[in-house]
Design an enzyme around this catalytic site. Structure first.
Site, PDB file in Angstrom:
ATOM      1  N   SER A 293       0.822  -1.201   0.000  1.00  0.00           N
ATOM      2  CA  SER A 293       0.000   0.000   0.000  1.00  0.00           C
ATOM      3  C   SER A 293       0.862   1.259   0.000  1.00  0.00           C
ATOM      4  O   SER A 293       1.904   1.321   0.661  1.00  0.00           O
ATOM      5  CB  SER A 293      -0.956  -0.045   1.197  1.00  0.00           C
ATOM      6  OG  SER A 293      -0.698   1.010   2.082  1.00  0.00           O
ATOM      7  N   LYS A 294       0.400   2.235  -0.758  1.00  0.00           N
ATOM      8  CA  LYS A 294       1.141   3.477  -0.913  1.00  0.00           C
ATOM      9  C   LYS A 294       1.314   4.164   0.447  1.00  0.00           C
ATOM     10  O   LYS A 294       2.341   4.746   0.742  1.00  0.00           O
ATOM     11  CB  LYS A 294       0.340   4.373  -1.857  1.00  0.00           C
ATOM     12  CG  LYS A 294       0.970   5.665  -2.224  1.00  0.00           C
ATOM     13  CD  LYS A 294       0.144   6.330  -3.319  1.00  0.00           C
ATOM     14  CE  LYS A 294       0.597   7.757  -3.533  1.00  0.00           C
ATOM     15  NZ  LYS A 294      -0.147   8.439  -4.582  1.00  0.00           N
ATOM     16  N   ARG A 295       0.281   4.065   1.246  1.00  0.00           N
ATOM     17  CA  ARG A 295       0.265   4.749   2.526  1.00  0.00           C
ATOM     18  C   ARG A 295       1.151   4.037   3.562  1.00  0.00           C
ATOM     19  O   ARG A 295       1.902   4.665   4.295  1.00  0.00           O
ATOM     20  CB  ARG A 295      -1.184   4.827   3.020  1.00  0.00           C
ATOM     21  CG  ARG A 295      -1.462   5.884   4.049  1.00  0.00           C
ATOM     22  CD  ARG A 295      -2.963   6.069   4.228  1.00  0.00           C
ATOM     23  NE  ARG A 295      -3.700   4.806   4.289  1.00  0.00           N
ATOM     24  CZ  ARG A 295      -3.806   4.042   5.364  1.00  0.00           C
ATOM     25  NH1 ARG A 295      -3.254   4.413   6.491  1.00  0.00           N
ATOM     26  NH2 ARG A 295      -4.478   2.904   5.334  1.00  0.00           N
ATOM     27  N   LYS A 296       1.047   2.696   3.598  1.00  0.00           N
ATOM     28  CA  LYS A 296       1.733   1.968   4.679  1.00  0.00           C
ATOM     29  C   LYS A 296       3.156   1.529   4.337  1.00  0.00           C
ATOM     30  O   LYS A 296       3.958   1.302   5.242  1.00  0.00           O
ATOM     31  CB  LYS A 296       0.932   0.708   5.033  1.00  0.00           C
ATOM     32  CG  LYS A 296      -0.412   0.994   5.656  1.00  0.00           C
ATOM     33  CD  LYS A 296      -1.007  -0.309   6.178  1.00  0.00           C
ATOM     34  CE  LYS A 296      -2.512  -0.272   6.154  1.00  0.00           C
ATOM     35  NZ  LYS A 296      -3.114  -1.585   6.067  1.00  0.00           N
TER      36      LYS A 296
END
Ligand code: GLU
Length: 548
Positions: A293-296
């Site tokens: 994930s881009k965020r994590k």
């Protein structure tokens, strides 16, 4: 309804005859079996592992077959556009040695350009006009609010959301209503009039997943937005046709759009390229596996690998290991060979989620770096430091001889076994730090402070840089004996209670004083590299600190 007249009203003016585009962008003159592949990123500024995954596959397949890889920029969505994004894409892919033959800012043959979709508006409009004239596309005047209300209604009723079937209100507007709206100056988009029925299943051969079944599209997707720019779906169909793409390897997140793409190619009367949808990269997260994930997960971004200073070949080796099931075996047998010699095929690509494991990449990286000569390592680290290093790190390279000495020692070059301590440039630079910067803090001394100070004082008095390793070590033994440590390991082992410790403990005191660390390669060599003045200065500052 007079569709011809409607087309003229919606997109007025002369457009080149469609056939002229076929002539302008003729089938490519390539050997039989040559594949034309592409990378078609949107300029969002975020380029990720999935892009690299697809890029490597497309590049390999194109070049092994004697074909072409080109770069197309899908910039139809201005909202997502970021300044400098194309440069970022190019730099990222250059780092991993992805070679394009043509495309945006590539400088190859320009016959099939322009390569930015925004510069191709005329072609798209010509084809939209044609579809309207044929009754295969229509204007839609629904406002954002109406579309939002529609989505809410569908969600509430637990129906598929979108503009289709009975929900496609503008599809059934009368000629009179359409012209009234146009006369009133209402903004409009153009939608495809879908002929599909979701009850119909289509068998589709995917180059990676094999034979799969997809549901026919019935969404009247937007093909031209109100600003006269097409949507990605429409533009990609036109471009893949006229750029003469033969094979599209892309992420499986596009599988959901495939039915739309199939219908668009059919409506346009184009032969489709073949498609292969590659599986997403997964990460083990505790008990579960999830998509990166881009965020994590910072490791999803390609920028991460450059910043950390991963050796590009190592990342490529790992990507190939994940991409093609027979690569690992080939690589074990041919560790030194150019990766281009491996026969990459779409058929050997994994059909379902692939586990991405940073530890595994680190191992591969350590292995790859342990094959470099000191000079190669010097160049690799210097290039990294110039872009990402601190000012101090940039300075490590001014004394070439010193850096080469440090590298030779730390990499175990010339020794019995090459060391595999270096994984990335940033981590290697951290390992090398004590050669170039005086340690600020240090690992704890294990012996009592006064003993340590006494050992260091004796060392200070005895040290001569001219001493060879053997002489140096005899002096350390003497210092050990003088301070109550066993000079010989075997004596210590025979009766540990009789001593403070052994010569190894003495060496550790000297090591910590010189480098700040309890674990380093050979200390005599380190002191040779540092020089007498620096070695003594570090010893002195340790003594001062111990006496505080
Ligand atoms: N522009 C799409 C993207 O940003 C490309 C999709 C495709 O390869 O067809 O990934």
């Amino acid at each position: 309804m007079d569709y011809q007249a409607l087309a003229e009203r919606l997109l007025p003016g002369e457009y080149p005859p469609l056939q002229s585009y076929e002539e302008k962008y003729p089938p490519r003159d390539l050997p039989k079996g040559a594949e034309v592949t592409r990378l078609a990123p949107s300029p969002t500024g975020f380029i990720h592992l999935g892009n690299l995954f697809a890029a490597i596959a497309n590049e390999r397949i194109a070049h092994i077959s004697g074909g072409i890889l080109y770069l197309r920029i899908e910039d139809t969505d201005l909202k997502r556009k970021v300044e400098g994004a194309v440069e970022a894409v190019k730099n990222a892919l250059r780092y991993f040695d992805i070679k394009f033959d043509e495309g945006a800012e590539i400088g190859g043959d320009d016959t099939y350009g322009p390569w930015y979709q925004r510069q191709r508006a005329e072609i798209y409009r010509a084809f939209v006009k044609h579809l309207i004239a044929e009754g295969r596309a229509y204007p839609c005047f629904c406002t954002e609010e109406e579309l939002t209300a529609l989505r809410e209604e569908q969600t509430q009723k637990k129906e598929i959301t979108g503009y289709y079937g009975k929900y496609a209100k503008c599809r059934n507007l009368s000629e009179e209503e359409i012209y009234r709206n146009l006369d009133a100056g209402k903004p409009f988009v153009i939608r495809l009039k879908s002929m599909g029925d979701p009850a119909n299943k289509i068998r589709f051969h995917d180059e990676i997943k094999g034979d799969i079944t997809v549901t026919e599209n019935d969404q009247d997707v937007v093909i031209l937005k109100s600003d006269g720019i097409p949507t990605y779906h429409f533009a990609h169909a036109i471009d893949d046709h006229f750029m003469r793409t033969t094979l599209v390897i892309r992420g499986e997140e596009w599988l959901a759009s495939l039915p739309i793409h199939i219908e668009l190619f059919d409506a346009l009367g184009f032969r489709r390229p073949r498609y292969g949808h590659n599986c997403s990269l997964m990460k083990q997260d505790g008990e579960t596996r999830r998509k990166l994930s881009k965020r994590k997960d910072p490791e999803l971004s390609l920028e991460f690998y450059r910043k950390e200073g991963y050796f590009a070949r190592a990342v490529k080796v790992y990507m190939l290991t994940l991409l093609n099931s027979n690569f690992e075996e080939w690589y074990l047998k041919n560790p030194e060979k150019p990766l281009e010699e491996f026969r990459f095929t779409a058929a050997k690509m994994s059909k379902s989620g692939t586990l991405f494991d940073l530890d595994k990449l680190n191992d591969i990286s350590a292995n790859e770096l342990s094959r470099l000569s000191a000079e190669e390592m010097f160049d690799f680290l210097k290039t990294w430091a110039e872009e990402y290093g601190t000012d101090a790190q940039k300075g490590y390279f001014t004394d070439r001889g010193k850096m080469l000495g440090a590298l030779t020692l730390c990499m175990g070059i010339g020794g019995k076994k090459r060391r595999k301590d270096f994984k990335t440039a940033s981590q290697a630079m951290e390992c090398l730090k004590y050669f170039f910067e005086r340690p600020e803090g240090h690992d704890p001394f294990r012996a009592e402070r006064e003993i340590c100070a006494a050992v260091l004082g004796d060392f200070r008095a005895a040290y001569r840089r001219e001493d060879d390793a053997q002489t140096w070590f005899s002096k350390i033994k003497e210092i050990a004996a003088k301070n109550g440590f066993a000079a010989e390991m075997k004596d210590y082992k025979a009766d540990p209670a009789a001593y403070r410790g052994s010569v190894a403990d003495v060496a550790e005191i000297l090591r910590i004083a010189t480098t700040g660390r309890a674990n380093t390669p050979d200390l005599w060599t380190i002191q040779q590299i540092l020089g007498e003045e620096e070695t003594l200065r570090r010893t002195d500052s340790a003594i001062t600190e111990l006496s505080k």
